[in-house]
Write a protein that holds these residues in place. Structure first.
Motif, short mmCIF file in Angstrom:
data_model
loop_
_atom_site.label_atom_id
_atom_site.label_comp_id
_atom_site.label_asym_id
_atom_site.label_seq_id
_atom_site.Cartn_x
_atom_site.Cartn_y
_atom_site.Cartn_z
N SER A 79 -0.56 -10.45 -8.28
CA SER A 79 -0.15 -11.62 -7.50
C SER A 79 -1.40 -12.41 -7.16
O SER A 79 -2.50 -11.86 -7.17
CB SER A 79 0.59 -11.21 -6.22
N GLN A 83 -5.62 -8.26 -3.55
CA GLN A 83 -7.07 -8.11 -3.65
C GLN A 83 -7.53 -6.76 -4.16
O GLN A 83 -8.72 -6.54 -4.37
CB GLN A 83 -7.71 -8.39 -2.28
N HIS A 133 6.18 -2.52 -4.99
CA HIS A 133 4.94 -2.46 -4.21
C HIS A 133 3.81 -1.91 -5.08
O HIS A 133 3.99 -0.91 -5.77
CB HIS A 133 5.14 -1.56 -2.98
N PHE A 137 -4.27 1.92 -6.93
CA PHE A 137 -5.50 1.17 -6.65
C PHE A 137 -6.17 1.78 -5.43
O PHE A 137 -5.50 2.38 -4.58
CB PHE A 137 -5.21 -0.32 -6.42
N LEU A 143 -11.49 -2.91 1.11
CA LEU A 143 -10.25 -3.67 0.85
C LEU A 143 -9.64 -4.16 2.17
O LEU A 143 -9.20 -5.31 2.25
CB LEU A 143 -9.24 -2.80 0.08
N LEU A 150 -4.99 -5.45 6.95
CA LEU A 150 -4.72 -4.04 6.64
C LEU A 150 -5.40 -3.12 7.64
O LEU A 150 -6.50 -3.43 8.13
CB LEU A 150 -5.25 -3.70 5.23
N VAL A 163 0.36 9.54 6.38
CA VAL A 163 0.35 8.60 5.24
C VAL A 163 -0.89 8.88 4.37
O VAL A 163 -1.98 8.40 4.65
CB VAL A 163 0.35 7.13 5.71
C1 HEC Z 1 0.13 3.35 2.47
C2 HEC Z 1 -0.19 2.05 2.97
C3 HEC Z 1 0.82 0.96 2.80
C4 HEC Z 1 2.15 0.97 3.15
C5 HEC Z 1 2.90 2.09 3.83
C6 HEC Z 1 2.67 -0.30 2.78
N1 HEC Z 1 1.70 -1.06 2.20
FE1 HEC Z 1 1.93 -2.90 1.43
N2 HEC Z 1 0.07 -2.83 0.69
C7 HEC Z 1 -0.88 -1.90 1.04
C8 HEC Z 1 -2.14 -2.29 0.45
C9 HEC Z 1 -3.44 -1.52 0.62
C10 HEC Z 1 -1.92 -3.47 -0.29
C11 HEC Z 1 -2.90 -4.28 -1.12
C12 HEC Z 1 -3.30 -5.50 -0.33
C13 HEC Z 1 -4.11 -6.45 -1.18
O1 HEC Z 1 -4.93 -6.00 -1.97
O2 HEC Z 1 -3.92 -7.66 -1.07
C14 HEC Z 1 -0.51 -3.77 -0.12
C15 HEC Z 1 0.14 -4.86 -0.70
C16 HEC Z 1 1.35 -5.34 -0.27
C17 HEC Z 1 1.93 -6.60 -0.66
C18 HEC Z 1 1.36 -7.54 -1.73
C19 HEC Z 1 0.26 -8.37 -1.20
C20 HEC Z 1 -0.24 -9.36 -2.23
O3 HEC Z 1 -1.10 -10.14 -1.83
O4 HEC Z 1 0.20 -9.35 -3.40
C21 HEC Z 1 3.06 -6.78 0.06
C22 HEC Z 1 3.96 -7.98 0.07
C23 HEC Z 1 3.23 -5.57 0.85
N3 HEC Z 1 2.18 -4.74 0.63
C24 HEC Z 1 4.29 -5.32 1.69
C25 HEC Z 1 4.59 -4.07 2.21
C26 HEC Z 1 5.86 -3.72 2.82
C27 HEC Z 1 7.02 -4.67 3.03
C28 HEC Z 1 5.77 -2.42 3.16
C29 HEC Z 1 6.83 -1.53 3.75
C30 HEC Z 1 8.05 -1.38 2.94
C31 HEC Z 1 4.44 -1.95 2.76
N4 HEC Z 1 3.78 -2.99 2.20
C32 HEC Z 1 3.98 -0.68 2.98
C33 HEC Z 1 -0.68 -0.77 1.77
C34 HEC Z 1 0.54 -0.34 2.22
#
Ligand code: HEC
Ligand code: HEC
Ligand code: HEC
Ligand code: HEC
Length: 203
Positions: A79, A83, A133, A137, A143, A150, A163
């Motif tokens: 996307s 990052q 999701h 990575f 990050l 985050l 987690v």
């Molecule tokens: C274990 C940790 C963790 C959990 C739990 C988690 N995420 Fe994430 N998520 C991340 C990380 C780390 C990224 C990467 C962020 C980046 O690099 O931009 C990410 C990326 C995303 C992205 C994409 C961001 C982009 O810029 O493309 C979305 C939307 C997102 N998460 C939504 C959710 C949602 C909704 C939930 C719950 C259902 C969730 N996440 C649960 C860690 C988590």
């Protein structure tokens, strides 16, 4: 001063109870990951054997892995705002999950036998991971700083209590507890009010 003291004690007791509740895992036996419950199953009733064996197994994907491994080519997440540096293909236990959930390897392909029953319905996530999701990575302090929204992981093995990360990476099993159905959908924690999401995202 009596009342606040009582309140503090009540809060302490409730916190204690919550701690007990959160450490009590439910069993895989009888869950959707108990494949002896599948309609096609006939065997001696072993639950772990679809995924693990005590001997002659492999540690490449997950501990003592006994299930056939997917050889599919996956389309990974991307996307304009993501990052992380995503692996070219799923790594670690994400590949273990996908070895049933991509729909290319039969559920009953294990212990060297080749089966024929493919995972059904929405549990088949396919090989296009662009709409899932991101996984596979590194999720570290760098990050978290770069993203700004985050939680900073406690270590290369853990974001926060309950987690996990795997070799510093976010994988399917960071969000999912493969053996534990207590929160539904094999989630690591309740996602009521998006609580699971908020363990990593400070939004
Ligand atoms: C274990 C940790 C963790 C959990 C739990 C988690 N995420 Fe994430 N998520 C991340 C990380 C780390 C990224 C990467 C962020 C980046 O690099 O931009 C990410 C990326 C995303 C992205 C994409 C961001 C982009 O810029 O493309 C979305 C939307 C997102 N998460 C939504 C959710 C949602 C909704 C939930 C719950 C259902 C969730 N996440 C649960 C860690 C988590
Ligand atoms: C549907 C597949 C599947 C089944 C069935 C399964 N496991 Fe696992 N197991 C995994 C995966 C994937 C991992 C690695 C991911 C993780 O650690 O969460 C794992 C990790 C483990 C680990 C190491 C990490 C930990 O949680 O301590 C142990 C021990 C384990 N399994 C034991 C068992 C036992 C015992 C059974 C049967 C009662 C069982 N598993 C059934 C897929 C499965
Ligand atoms: C040996 C095959 C196998 C492996 C390996 C496996 N699963 Fe599953 N999983 C299944 C089957 C079968 C179902 C039930 C599908 C259905 O409802 O028909 C299921 C269901 C699920 C569900 C939905 C649960 C529900 O309550 O509806 C989730 C979430 C899930 N698996 C996640 C994972 C994750 C994450 C991993 C890796 C850590 C994993 N699975 C590894 C076979 C597997
Ligand atoms: C960021 C957290 C997160 C990650 C990473 C993640 N999942 Fe999930 N997954 C969820 C949540 C939350 C749900 C429940 C969605 C709901 O209730 O509608 C879910 C649901 C599922 C389901 C059930 C779908 C259905 O409708 O029956 C499967 C199967 C599944 N995940 C497999 C995987 C696999 C395989 C991976 C790795 C490739 C993975 N998940 C990675 C959070 C995650």
């Amino acid at each position: 001063m009596k009342f606040p003291k009582m309140l503090i004690m009540m809060v302490a007791v409730l916190a204690g109870l919550a701690l007990v509740a959160s450490t009590q895992a439910a069993s895989i036996v009888g869950s959707k990951h108990d494949l002896t419950k599948q309609s096609w199953y006939s065997g001696d009733g072993q639950v772990c054997v679809f995924c693990h064996a005590p001997h002659g197994a492999s540690n490449t994907l997950a501990p003592l892995w006994n299930h056939g491994t997917t050889t599919a080519t996956f389309t990974m997440y991307s996307s304009p705002t993501f990052q992380g540096v995503i692996a070219a293909q799923p790594s670690g236990n994400s590949k273990a999950c996908l070895s049933c959930h991509d729909g290319t390897v039969a559920l009953d392909t294990y212990g060297g036998a080749t089966g024929s029953h493919i995972v059904a319905g929405s549990a088949n996530v396919g090989t296009d991971l662009t709409n899932d999701h991101p996984v596979s990575f590194t999720y570290d302090a760098a990050l978290a700083t770069a993203d700004g929204g985050l939680v900073t992981p406690a270590s290369a093995a853990l974001v926060v209590t309950g987690v996990p990360l795997f070799y510093g990476k976010l994988e399917c099993a960071s969000c999912h507890a493969v053996h534990d159905p207590q929160y539904g959908m094999f989630l690591r924690a309740s996602n009521a009010a998006s609580a699971l999401c908020l363990k990593c995202h400070s939004k």
